[in-house]
Design a protein around this motif. Structure first.
Motif, PDB file in Angstrom:
ATOM      1  N   GLN A  28       0.827  -1.201   0.000  1.00  9.19           N
ATOM      2  CA  GLN A  28       0.000   0.000   0.000  1.00  9.19           C
ATOM      3  C   GLN A  28       0.863   1.253   0.000  1.00  9.19           C
ATOM      4  N   SER A  29       0.285   2.325  -0.484  1.00 12.89           N
ATOM      5  CA  SER A  29       0.974   3.608  -0.464  1.00 12.89           C
ATOM      6  C   SER A  29       1.413   3.946   0.959  1.00 12.89           C
TER       7      SER A  29
ATOM      8  N   SER B 131      -0.211   0.290  -4.314  1.00 13.14           N
ATOM      9  CA  SER B 131      -1.624   0.650  -4.465  1.00 13.14           C
ATOM     10  C   SER B 131      -1.936   1.922  -3.685  1.00 13.14           C
TER      11      SER B 131
END
Length: 121
Positions: free
Chosen positions: A13-14, A120
């Motif tokens: 994830q970001s 993401s």
């Protein structure tokens, strides 16, 4: 035979972190500068970071400064890329490359097959 094998890619994830590794064989690892290069989907190759043979000098593209750290363990013939605070724009296949000499001012002569990093949002 020179071989460069990347590992450590994946989906994150970001804001997350990943550490890429590159296992080198078939040459005297400690004598050569190394780099990471990436290619985002639909884009060209983009230099990310380099390190000279003795680990005394490193370089980074502006967009990854302060977030990525390149390092090497010559005793283990391994190159690393620690990636923190990852952003979706870091999504790419990351390649480990060898330079033709001990400093990265010379061209890259060997490439690994790459490892995919997907960030993401």
């Amino acid at each position: 035979e020179v071989q460069l094998v990347e590992s450590g890619g994946g989906l994150v994830q970001s804001g997350g972190s990943l550490r890429l590794s590159c296992a080198a064989s078939g040459f005297t690892f400690s004598s050569y500068a190394m780099s990471w290069v990436r290619q985002a989907p639909g884009n060209g190759l983009e230099w990310v970071s380099s390190i000279n043979s003795g680990d005394a000098n490193r370089g980074y593209r502006e967009s990854v400064k302060g977030r990525f750290t390149i390092s090497r363990e010559n005793a283990e013939n391994t190159l690393y890329l620690q990636m923190n605070s990852l952003k979706p724009e870091d999504t790419a296949v990351y390649y480990c490359t060898r330079h033709a000499t001990d400093y990265w001012d010379r061209g890259m002569d060997y490439w690994g097959k790459g490892t995919l990093v997907t960030v993401s949002s």
